[in-house]
Design an enzyme around this catalytic site. Structure first.
Site, PDB file in Angstrom:
ATOM      1  N   CYS A  98      -0.726   4.473   6.085  1.00  0.00           N
ATOM      2  CA  CYS A  98      -0.215   3.190   6.581  1.00  0.00           C
ATOM      3  C   CYS A  98       1.216   3.304   7.104  1.00  0.00           C
ATOM      4  O   CYS A  98       2.026   4.053   6.563  1.00  0.00           O
ATOM      5  CB  CYS A  98      -0.253   2.130   5.469  1.00  0.00           C
ATOM      6  SG  CYS A  98      -1.896   1.533   5.084  1.00  0.00           S
TER       7      CYS A  98
ATOM      8  N   CYS B 221      -0.388   4.392   0.310  1.00  0.00           N
ATOM      9  CA  CYS B 221      -1.094   5.545   0.878  1.00  0.00           C
ATOM     10  C   CYS B 221      -0.236   6.233   1.948  1.00  0.00           C
ATOM     11  O   CYS B 221       0.744   5.678   2.428  1.00  0.00           O
ATOM     12  CB  CYS B 221      -2.454   5.127   1.440  1.00  0.00           C
ATOM     13  SG  CYS B 221      -2.419   4.460   3.117  1.00  0.00           S
TER      14      CYS B 221
ATOM     15  N   CYS C  26       0.843  -1.198   0.000  1.00  0.00           N
ATOM     16  CA  CYS C  26       0.000   0.000   0.000  1.00  0.00           C
ATOM     17  C   CYS C  26       0.875   1.243   0.000  1.00  0.00           C
ATOM     18  O   CYS C  26       1.766   1.381   0.829  1.00  0.00           O
ATOM     19  CB  CYS C  26      -0.925   0.001   1.219  1.00  0.00           C
ATOM     20  SG  CYS C  26      -2.042   1.420   1.245  1.00  0.00           S
TER      21      CYS C  26
END
Length: 189
Positions: free
Chosen positions: A53, A50, A48
């Protein structure tokens, strides 16, 4: 030089064991680490990109998976946990001392409510599901990654056999759309 995606990816994927029965996650504290026990295999493990996180130092991506909420319990030092951003959809419970995210929980109405997000790299046990795809790939640009090098990043994932998405995998996006259509009465519940 190839970008450092994540330590679990940089040397190739290690296949998981579909019969894995779980294990314990620990924060990085040397004294009184938080312990979270998972009583089953994770699902939808993925890289991930993003900005929310937790990522290990130097990594462009986190590795996150989901597991049913009832299979997650804090078994040591729960008093060290704090929710990072109470306004966020995913309530990320992190260690107040070392900052490692131990689990993320969705409390509001959402297709993923009932699934907790976890980082199985925090476990010493082997056999966890290997990453299946990469999500929010373009988001690493928001962290300052050179947009001219995105082809290298996607190429690294392609070499690993992982699809890259700027949202979630198609299967998970279909799940969200189906949930939404059922909630709106456009599909039978």
């Amino acid at each position: 030089m190839a970008p450092t995606l994540h330590p679990l990816l940089d040397n190739g994927l290690v296949p998981g064991n579909p019969n894995h029965t779980g294990g314990k996650l620990h924060c990085h504290c040397k004294i009184k680490p938080i312990e979270v026990t998972l009583t089953g295999q994770v699902l939808h493990n993925h890289a991930c990109g993003c900005s929310k996180c937790w990522k290990p130092a130097g990594a462009l991506f986190s590795i996150a998976a989901v597991i049913p909420r009832e299979k997650v319990s804090v078994t040591a030092n729960a008093d060290k946990l704090a929710i990072i951003d109470k306004s966020a959809l995913i309530q990320r419970n992190a260690c107040r001392e070392c900052g490692v995210h131990m689990y993320g929980r969705i409390e509001q109405e959402h297709p993923f409510k009932g699934l907790d997000f976890v980082h199985v790299e925090l476990s010493d046990e082997k056999g966890w599901q290997e990453p299946q795809f990469a999500s929010f790939v373009s988001s690493i640009i928001e962290h300052g990654f050179d947009p001219n090098r995105m082809g290298e990043v996607r190429g690294e994932f392609k070499e690993l056999g992982l699809g890259t998405y700027d949202c979630l995998s198609t299967e998970l996006m279909d799940f969200i759309a189906t949930w939404t259509a059922k909630k709106a009465g456009r599909l039978p519940a």
